[in-house]
Design a protein around this motif. Structure first.
Motif, PDB file in Angstrom:
ATOM      1  N   LEU A   7     -46.436 -33.933 -15.812  1.00 22.69           N
ATOM      2  CA  LEU A   7     -46.009 -33.987 -17.288  1.00 22.69           C
ATOM      3  C   LEU A   7     -44.607 -33.286 -17.335  1.00 22.69           C
ATOM      4  N   GLY A   8     -44.371 -32.417 -16.309  1.00 20.38           N
ATOM      5  CA  GLY A   8     -43.141 -31.713 -16.320  1.00 20.38           C
ATOM      6  C   GLY A   8     -43.449 -30.496 -15.417  1.00 20.38           C
ATOM      7  N   THR A   9     -42.496 -29.556 -15.666  1.00 16.89           N
ATOM      8  CA  THR A   9     -42.593 -28.305 -14.865  1.00 16.89           C
ATOM      9  C   THR A   9     -42.438 -26.754 -15.366  1.00 16.89           C
ATOM     10  N   VAL A  10     -42.784 -25.939 -14.811  1.00 16.53           N
ATOM     11  CA  VAL A  10     -42.600 -24.573 -15.195  1.00 16.53           C
ATOM     12  C   VAL A  10     -41.527 -24.083 -14.205  1.00 16.53           C
TER      13      VAL A  10
ATOM     14  N   ASN B  80     -56.234 -31.260 -31.084  1.00 14.05           N
ATOM     15  CA  ASN B  80     -55.797 -32.580 -31.752  1.00 14.05           C
ATOM     16  C   ASN B  80     -55.871 -33.722 -30.875  1.00 14.05           C
ATOM     17  N   PRO B  81     -57.120 -34.174 -30.971  1.00 15.32           N
ATOM     18  CA  PRO B  81     -57.373 -35.411 -29.991  1.00 15.32           C
ATOM     19  C   PRO B  81     -56.483 -36.690 -30.401  1.00 15.32           C
TER      20      PRO B  81
ATOM     21  N   ARG C 137     -47.983 -40.664 -21.951  1.00 13.78           N
ATOM     22  CA  ARG C 137     -48.846 -39.483 -22.033  1.00 13.78           C
ATOM     23  C   ARG C 137     -48.150 -38.448 -22.802  1.00 13.78           C
ATOM     24  N   LEU C 138     -46.950 -38.177 -22.495  1.00 11.20           N
ATOM     25  CA  LEU C 138     -46.108 -37.033 -23.346  1.00 11.20           C
ATOM     26  C   LEU C 138     -46.237 -37.657 -24.670  1.00 11.20           C
ATOM     27  N   ARG C 139     -46.136 -38.815 -25.057  1.00  9.63           N
ATOM     28  CA  ARG C 139     -45.977 -39.427 -26.512  1.00  9.63           C
ATOM     29  C   ARG C 139     -47.412 -39.355 -27.203  1.00  9.63           C
ATOM     30  N   ARG C 140     -48.482 -39.592 -26.495  1.00 11.53           N
ATOM     31  CA  ARG C 140     -49.944 -39.331 -26.686  1.00 11.53           C
ATOM     32  C   ARG C 140     -50.091 -37.833 -26.899  1.00 11.53           C
ATOM     33  N   LEU C 141     -49.396 -36.856 -26.150  1.00  9.32           N
ATOM     34  CA  LEU C 141     -49.760 -35.515 -26.336  1.00  9.32           C
ATOM     35  C   LEU C 141     -48.854 -35.013 -27.810  1.00  9.32           C
TER      36      LEU C 141
END
Length: 192
Positions: free
Chosen positions: A152-155, A191-192, A24-28
Protein backbone atom coordinates in the motif's frame (compact mmCIF):
# COMPACT_ATOMS: atom_id res chain seq x y z
CA UNK A 1 13.01 3.95 -17.91
CA UNK A 2 9.96 6.07 -18.55
CA UNK A 3 10.32 9.41 -20.35
CA UNK A 4 9.88 12.42 -18.08
CA UNK A 5 8.06 15.58 -19.16
CA UNK A 6 11.31 17.57 -19.30
CA UNK A 7 13.01 15.10 -21.62
CA UNK A 8 15.19 13.60 -18.87
CA UNK A 9 14.87 9.94 -18.02
CA UNK A 10 12.58 9.11 -15.13
CA UNK A 11 14.29 6.71 -12.78
CA UNK A 12 11.13 5.71 -10.93
CA UNK A 13 10.49 2.02 -11.51
CA UNK A 14 7.46 0.83 -13.44
CA UNK A 15 4.66 -0.05 -11.03
CA UNK A 16 2.56 -2.94 -12.29
CA UNK A 17 0.38 -3.03 -9.14
CA UNK A 18 -0.76 0.60 -9.28
CA UNK A 19 -4.38 -0.07 -10.23
CA UNK A 20 -4.76 -2.84 -7.67
CA UNK A 21 -3.16 -0.69 -4.97
CA UNK A 22 -5.33 2.32 -5.78
CA UNK A 23 -8.47 0.19 -5.53
CA UNK A 24 -7.32 -1.26 -2.21
CA UNK A 25 -6.50 2.20 -0.82
CA UNK A 26 -9.98 3.43 -1.82
CA UNK A 27 -11.56 0.38 -0.19
CA UNK A 28 -9.68 1.10 3.03
CA UNK A 29 -10.48 4.82 2.90
CA UNK A 30 -6.79 5.71 2.65
CA UNK A 31 -4.83 7.86 0.25
CA UNK A 32 -6.47 11.17 1.15
CA UNK A 33 -6.97 13.09 4.37
CA UNK A 34 -10.41 11.86 5.29
CA UNK A 35 -10.96 11.95 9.04
CA UNK A 36 -9.49 12.39 12.49
CA UNK A 37 -8.12 8.84 12.52
CA UNK A 38 -5.23 10.14 10.44
CA UNK A 39 -3.98 11.93 13.58
CA UNK A 40 -2.86 8.52 14.80
CA UNK A 41 -0.80 8.21 11.60
CA UNK A 42 0.95 11.50 12.46
CA UNK A 43 1.62 10.18 15.96
CA UNK A 44 3.06 7.03 14.40
CA UNK A 45 5.37 9.13 12.20
CA UNK A 46 6.47 11.01 15.34
CA UNK A 47 7.46 7.70 16.95
CA UNK A 48 9.40 6.62 13.85
CA UNK A 49 11.31 9.92 13.90
CA UNK A 50 12.11 9.43 17.57
CA UNK A 51 13.29 5.83 17.12
CA UNK A 52 15.45 6.70 14.10
CA UNK A 53 16.56 10.13 15.40
CA UNK A 54 15.66 11.73 12.07
CA UNK A 55 14.14 15.13 11.29
CA UNK A 56 11.58 13.69 8.85
CA UNK A 57 9.49 10.55 8.91
CA UNK A 58 6.51 9.62 6.80
CA UNK A 59 3.72 7.09 6.53
CA UNK A 60 3.22 7.22 2.79
CA UNK A 61 0.41 5.76 0.67
CA UNK A 62 1.11 5.67 -3.06
CA UNK A 63 -1.51 5.43 -5.79
CA UNK A 64 -1.04 5.43 -9.54
CA UNK A 65 -0.42 9.17 -9.74
CA UNK A 66 0.98 10.52 -6.48
CA UNK A 67 2.15 9.92 -2.95
CA UNK A 68 0.10 10.93 0.09
CA UNK A 69 1.75 11.51 3.45
CA UNK A 70 -0.92 10.12 5.77
CA UNK A 71 1.50 10.39 8.68
CA UNK A 72 4.09 13.14 8.74
CA UNK A 73 6.79 14.29 11.13
CA UNK A 74 8.88 17.35 10.25
CA UNK A 75 11.58 19.19 12.23
CA UNK A 76 9.33 22.14 13.03
CA UNK A 77 6.33 19.91 13.70
CA UNK A 78 4.46 21.42 10.77
CA UNK A 79 1.89 18.79 9.81
CA UNK A 80 1.08 20.44 6.50
CA UNK A 81 4.43 19.57 5.01
CA UNK A 82 5.68 23.14 4.58
CA UNK A 83 9.09 21.92 5.79
CA UNK A 84 9.21 19.74 2.68
CA UNK A 85 9.74 22.76 0.44
CA UNK A 86 9.04 22.85 -3.27
CA UNK A 87 8.85 19.09 -3.56
CA UNK A 88 5.48 18.94 -1.79
CA UNK A 89 2.62 19.83 -4.07
CA UNK A 90 -0.06 22.29 -3.08
CA UNK A 91 -3.27 20.85 -1.75
CA UNK A 92 -4.19 19.00 1.43
CA UNK A 93 -1.69 21.13 3.28
CA UNK A 94 1.27 19.95 1.21
CA UNK A 95 0.85 16.27 2.01
CA UNK A 96 1.09 15.18 -1.63
CA UNK A 97 4.22 14.50 -3.59
CA UNK A 98 4.64 13.60 -7.23
CA UNK A 99 4.95 9.89 -7.87
CA UNK A 100 8.39 10.28 -9.43
CA UNK A 101 9.89 12.13 -6.42
CA UNK A 102 11.65 10.39 -3.59
CA UNK A 103 12.61 6.82 -2.87
CA UNK A 104 9.37 5.34 -1.55
CA UNK A 105 8.18 4.32 -5.04
CA UNK A 106 11.33 2.18 -5.32
CA UNK A 107 10.57 0.48 -2.00
CA UNK A 108 7.00 -0.10 -3.12
CA UNK A 109 7.92 -1.80 -6.40
CA UNK A 110 10.81 -3.77 -4.86
CA UNK A 111 8.58 -4.83 -1.95
CA UNK A 112 11.72 -4.74 0.20
CA UNK A 113 13.23 -2.26 2.62
CA UNK A 114 15.80 0.18 1.27
CA UNK A 115 18.71 1.80 3.08
CA UNK A 116 20.56 4.71 1.48
CA UNK A 117 23.26 5.96 3.82
CA UNK A 118 24.17 8.76 1.41
CA UNK A 119 21.89 9.11 -1.60
CA UNK A 120 24.67 10.93 -3.46
CA UNK A 121 26.69 7.69 -3.50
CA UNK A 122 24.10 6.15 -5.86
CA UNK A 123 23.81 7.76 -9.32
CA UNK A 124 20.33 6.27 -9.71
CA UNK A 125 19.13 8.10 -6.58
CA UNK A 126 21.36 11.19 -6.42
CA UNK A 127 19.46 12.95 -9.23
CA UNK A 128 16.07 12.60 -7.58
CA UNK A 129 14.30 15.97 -7.12
CA UNK A 130 14.05 15.51 -3.32
CA UNK A 131 17.82 15.88 -3.04
CA UNK A 132 17.69 19.48 -4.26
CA UNK A 133 14.14 20.42 -3.19
CA UNK A 134 14.26 19.08 0.37
CA UNK A 135 17.96 18.38 0.87
CA UNK A 136 17.56 14.69 1.61
CA UNK A 137 20.87 12.90 1.97
CA UNK A 138 19.94 9.63 3.71
CA UNK A 139 16.87 7.41 3.60
CA UNK A 140 15.40 4.37 5.37
CA UNK A 141 12.17 2.92 4.04
CA UNK A 142 10.12 -0.27 4.34
CA UNK A 143 6.98 -1.37 2.47
CA UNK A 144 3.53 -1.66 4.01
CA UNK A 145 2.29 -4.99 2.68
CA UNK A 146 -1.23 -5.74 3.87
CA UNK A 147 -2.99 -9.07 4.48
CA UNK A 148 -4.04 -9.25 0.80
CA UNK A 149 -0.43 -9.03 -0.36
CA UNK A 150 -0.79 -5.51 -1.73
CA UNK A 151 2.04 -3.08 -0.98
CA UNK A 152 0.00 0.00 0.00
CA UNK A 153 2.85 2.36 0.69
CA UNK A 154 5.84 2.81 2.94
CA UNK A 155 7.11 3.94 6.30
CA UNK A 156 10.28 5.95 5.94
CA UNK A 157 12.74 8.10 7.83
CA UNK A 158 14.99 10.64 6.12
CA UNK A 159 17.76 12.97 7.13
CA UNK A 160 19.51 15.93 5.56
CA UNK A 161 22.94 14.51 6.39
CA UNK A 162 24.50 11.16 5.47
CA UNK A 163 23.88 8.49 8.10
CA UNK A 164 25.68 5.19 8.73
CA UNK A 165 22.46 3.18 9.05
CA UNK A 166 23.92 -0.26 8.39
CA UNK A 167 22.02 -3.45 9.10
CA UNK A 168 20.68 -1.98 12.36
CA UNK A 169 18.95 0.78 10.39
CA UNK A 170 17.33 -1.77 8.12
CA UNK A 171 15.99 -3.71 11.10
CA UNK A 172 14.90 -0.47 12.77
CA UNK A 173 12.65 0.59 9.87
CA UNK A 174 11.20 -2.87 9.23
CA UNK A 175 9.76 -3.11 12.74
CA UNK A 176 7.53 -0.01 12.55
CA UNK A 177 6.39 -1.06 9.08
CA UNK A 178 5.15 -4.37 10.51
CA UNK A 179 3.53 -2.53 13.44
CA UNK A 180 1.75 -0.15 11.10
CA UNK A 181 0.33 -2.98 9.00
CA UNK A 182 -1.16 -4.43 12.20
CA UNK A 183 -2.67 -1.00 12.93
CA UNK A 184 -4.22 -0.96 9.43
CA UNK A 185 -5.64 -4.44 9.93
CA UNK A 186 -7.28 -3.36 13.19
CA UNK A 187 -8.69 -0.28 11.47
CA UNK A 188 -10.12 -2.47 8.70
CA UNK A 189 -11.67 -4.90 11.22
CA UNK A 190 -13.49 -2.01 12.93
CA UNK A 191 -14.59 -0.47 9.60
CA UNK A 192 -15.15 -3.44 7.24
Amino acid sequence: MIPYGTGRPLLTPVDLDGSRRSARLRRLGLGKRADASFDSFDAFADRVAEVTATPFSIVNFIDENRQFFAGLHTPAGIRGGADLGAAAAAGSGGRYLARDHGYCPHVLVRRKALVLEDVCDYPRFAGNPVVDDIGIRSYLGAPLIDRTGVALGTVCAVDTVPRAWGRAGLDTIKLPAREFVVQLERREAVNP
